[in-house]
Design an enzyme around this catalytic site. Structure first.
Site, PDB file in Angstrom:
ATOM      1  CB  CYS A 118      -0.944   0.016   1.190  1.00 20.87           C
ATOM      2  SG  CYS A 118      -2.148  -1.314   1.137  1.00 20.87           S
ATOM      3  CG  HIS A 260      -3.437   3.709   2.290  1.00 21.45           C
ATOM      4  ND1 HIS A 260      -3.818   3.377   1.011  1.00 21.45           N
ATOM      5  CD2 HIS A 260      -3.415   2.547   3.003  1.00 21.45           C
ATOM      6  CE1 HIS A 260      -4.016   2.077   0.949  1.00 21.45           C
ATOM      7  NE2 HIS A 260      -3.796   1.550   2.137  1.00 21.45           N
ATOM      8  CG  ASN A 290      -6.521  -0.788   0.999  1.00 23.44           C
ATOM      9  OD1 ASN A 290      -5.813  -0.275   0.130  1.00 23.44           O
ATOM     10  ND2 ASN A 290      -6.020  -1.272   2.118  1.00 23.44           N
TER      11      ASN A 290
HETATM   12  O1  UT7 Z   1      -3.621  -0.871   3.693  1.00 22.34           O
HETATM   13  C1  UT7 Z   1      -3.289  -1.354   4.948  1.00 22.34           C
HETATM   14  C2  UT7 Z   1      -3.921  -2.700   5.075  1.00 22.34           C
HETATM   15  N1  UT7 Z   1      -5.013  -2.943   5.893  1.00 22.34           N
HETATM   16  C3  UT7 Z   1      -5.565  -2.202   6.878  1.00 22.34           C
HETATM   17  O2  UT7 Z   1      -5.205  -1.118   7.184  1.00 22.34           O
HETATM   18  C4  UT7 Z   1      -6.695  -2.837   7.634  1.00 22.34           C
HETATM   19  C5  UT7 Z   1      -6.627  -2.547   9.106  1.00 22.34           C
HETATM   20  N2  UT7 Z   1      -7.657  -3.205   9.854  1.00 22.34           N
HETATM   21  C6  UT7 Z   1      -8.984  -2.961   9.726  1.00 22.34           C
HETATM   22  O3  UT7 Z   1      -9.383  -2.166   8.896  1.00 22.34           O
HETATM   23  C7  UT7 Z   1      -9.948  -3.612  10.674  1.00 22.34           C
HETATM   24  O4  UT7 Z   1      -9.218  -4.303  11.665  1.00 22.34           O
HETATM   25  C8  UT7 Z   1     -10.937  -4.580   9.975  1.00 22.34           C
HETATM   26  C9  UT7 Z   1     -11.949  -3.798   9.167  1.00 22.34           C
HETATM   27  C10 UT7 Z   1     -10.224  -5.573   9.115  1.00 22.34           C
HETATM   28  C11 UT7 Z   1     -11.736  -5.335  11.039  1.00 22.34           C
HETATM   29  O5  UT7 Z   1     -12.401  -4.433  11.893  1.00 22.34           O
HETATM   30  P1  UT7 Z   1     -12.298  -4.582  13.467  1.00 22.34           P
HETATM   31  O6  UT7 Z   1     -13.142  -3.545  14.055  1.00 22.34           O
HETATM   32  O7  UT7 Z   1     -10.846  -4.607  13.827  1.00 22.34           O
HETATM   33  O8  UT7 Z   1     -12.987  -5.990  13.711  1.00 22.34           O
HETATM   34  P2  UT7 Z   1     -12.389  -7.296  14.403  1.00 22.34           P
HETATM   35  O9  UT7 Z   1     -11.340  -7.917  13.524  1.00 22.34           O
HETATM   36  O10 UT7 Z   1     -12.037  -6.982  15.810  1.00 22.34           O
HETATM   37  O11 UT7 Z   1     -13.646  -8.223  14.393  1.00 22.34           O
HETATM   38  C12 UT7 Z   1     -14.824  -7.929  15.167  1.00 22.34           C
HETATM   39  C13 UT7 Z   1     -15.875  -8.959  14.830  1.00 22.34           C
HETATM   40  C14 UT7 Z   1     -15.365 -10.401  14.847  1.00 22.34           C
HETATM   41  O12 UT7 Z   1     -16.396 -11.222  15.365  1.00 22.34           O
HETATM   42  P3  UT7 Z   1     -16.365 -11.705  16.905  1.00 22.34           P
HETATM   43  O13 UT7 Z   1     -15.078 -12.458  17.054  1.00 22.34           O
HETATM   44  O14 UT7 Z   1     -16.401 -10.433  17.714  1.00 22.34           O
HETATM   45  O15 UT7 Z   1     -17.590 -12.526  17.012  1.00 22.34           O
HETATM   46  C15 UT7 Z   1     -15.172 -10.724  13.392  1.00 22.34           C
HETATM   47  O16 UT7 Z   1     -15.302 -12.106  13.112  1.00 22.34           O
HETATM   48  O17 UT7 Z   1     -16.364  -8.729  13.507  1.00 22.34           O
HETATM   49  C16 UT7 Z   1     -16.321  -9.961  12.760  1.00 22.34           C
HETATM   50  N3  UT7 Z   1     -16.114  -9.643  11.358  1.00 22.34           N
HETATM   51  C17 UT7 Z   1     -17.157  -9.412  10.537  1.00 22.34           C
HETATM   52  N4  UT7 Z   1     -18.475  -9.402  10.733  1.00 22.34           N
HETATM   53  C18 UT7 Z   1     -19.248  -9.111   9.678  1.00 22.34           C
HETATM   54  C19 UT7 Z   1     -14.948  -9.517  10.684  1.00 22.34           C
HETATM   55  N5  UT7 Z   1     -15.200  -9.212   9.402  1.00 22.34           N
HETATM   56  C20 UT7 Z   1     -16.552  -9.142   9.290  1.00 22.34           C
HETATM   57  C21 UT7 Z   1     -17.413  -8.847   8.219  1.00 22.34           C
HETATM   58  N6  UT7 Z   1     -18.751  -8.848   8.466  1.00 22.34           N
HETATM   59  N7  UT7 Z   1     -16.976  -8.577   6.997  1.00 22.34           N
END
Ligand code: UT7
Length: 333
Positions: A118, A260, A290
């Site tokens: 990225c 970004h 992204n």
């Molecule tokens: O370019 C640089 C590369 N990437 C990034 O910068 C990404 C950085 N990270 C993020 O943007 C976020 O961490 C994510 C969007 C990937 C995830 O958001 P989060 O608020 O950190 O969620 P989490 O990983 O803590 O997950 C919370 C819950 C989980 O369920 P449980 O364990 O609480 O039951 C996940 O399984 O949300 C669930 N979850 C979803 N639910 C519905 C994860 N993805 C999804 C989804 N739809 N697509």
């Protein structure tokens, strides 16, 4: 006598190209255990673009490059160098940049790829800056181009909802002027100890490609979302301050931040920590998700087309990506 005239690197033109196919959150709801509401509130993304079968990082880059050349009002044969920033090259080799050079008919340009995921575009900008400021080259085309849809696991809801395809390009030009205009500085960093945070682990030089590795989905993106999120906020704040301090400028001097576009909440957290008001932040993540190295040049092009960048205004580009890599650039438009 010191006339004050210096060689400076200026943005002479911008361009972008996006595949036509749109994949909405509602489309993803049909195949994944997810919801439009979850994706919007956790990421700010509503839809993303997906490359067609006959499109690839080089074809997107060629279109974005053509637009940047037209906007810079220069001919392809005037280009000295083409840098393609991509982590989704068409093939292992030759470099995607060579296909772009051929597609643009930029017969006098050397061409190579760089891989900083990225952060690619800001790393590419930093390289181009050196060629221009040293006086070696007059015109450099820098393209960020990605077909992320080919390397996401479409059954992994925590990653596939984030990424999209697209390309953005700029022409960087040598100018000899006395006022401090154009690209003021670039700042790039890496921390290889954090390489596991976002990784496509499948080996090419490390081990033989095998059916087993493909079945284990080693050729797709694996990401620790939470840890990446925290590292992204920390590093983007840090490097923004570094760029401002280096130029003896302050947050109040900034006209527009082009961050970004990885996650709306990352952008909000970074700009809140820096104390930058909402109206000075360019966001288009809702339309494209992204797009990795293409994200900043696409946003830069859209912001300039929308007349959000006025002559003389100070632009901060800031990025983080797999590696971990991060960087910033300050531009006086
Ligand atoms: O370019 C640089 C590369 N990437 C990034 O910068 C990404 C950085 N990270 C993020 O943007 C976020 O961490 C994510 C969007 C990937 C995830 O958001 P989060 O608020 O950190 O969620 P989490 O990983 O803590 O997950 C919370 C819950 C989980 O369920 P449980 O364990 O609480 O039951 C996940 O399984 O949300 C669930 N979850 C979803 N639910 C519905 C994860 N993805 C999804 C989804 N739809 N697509």
């Amino acid at each position: 006598m010191n006339t004050g005239i210096k060689i400076r690197a200026e943005i002479a033109g911008t361009g972008m190209f996006l595949p036509r196919k749109v994949l909405t959150n509602a489309d993803l709801e049909k195949t994944l255990d997810t919801s439009d509401e979850w994706i919007r509130t956790r990421t700010g993304i509503c839809e993303r673009r997906i490359a067609d079968e006959d499109e690839s990082s080089s074809t997107l880059a060629i279109q974005a490059g053509k637009m940047a050349l037209e906007s810079a009002k220069i001919l392809p044969n005037e280009l000295d160098l083409i840098i393609v920033c991509t982590s989704t090259p068409d093939i292992l080799f030759p470099a995607t940049a060579c296909f772009v050079q051929n597609g643009l008919d930029a017969i006098n340009a050397a061409a190579y790829d760089i891989s900083a995921v990225c952060s690619g575009f800001v790393f590419g900008l930093s390289i181009a800056e050196q060629y221009i400021k040293s006086g070696k080259y007059r015109y450099v085309l820098i393209v960020g181009s990605e077909t992320n849809s080919r390397i996401v696991d479409w059954s992994d809801r925590s990653t596939c909802i984030l990424f999209g395809d697209g390309a953005g390009a700029i022409v960087l030009k040598k100018n000899e002027i006395n006022e401090p205009r154009g690209l003021l500085s670039t700042h790039i960093h890496s921390d290889g100890s954090k390489s596991d945070l976002i990784i496509v682990p499948g080996g090419i030089g490390k081990k033989n490609i095998s059916h087993e590795a493909i079945d284990r989905k080693e050729y797709f993106i694996h990401m620790s979302g939470n840890s990446t999120f925290k590292a992204a906020v920390k590093r983007m704040v840090e490097v923004s301050k570094e760029a401002l301090d280096f130029n003896e400028l302050s947050v109040e001097d900034i006209g527009l931040v082009i961050p970004h576009q990885a996650n709306r909440r990352i952008i909000d957290a970074v700009t809140e920590k820096l104390g930058i008001p909402q109206e000075k932040i360019f966001i288009n993540i809702e339309k494209y998700g992204n797009t990795s190295s293409a994200s900043i040049p696409i946003a830069l092009h859209e912001a300039s087309q929308a007349s959000l960048i006025k002559p003389g205004s100070l632009i901060l580009l800031v990025v983080v990506g797999a590696g971990l890599t991060w960087g910033a650039a300050l531009i006086r438009w």
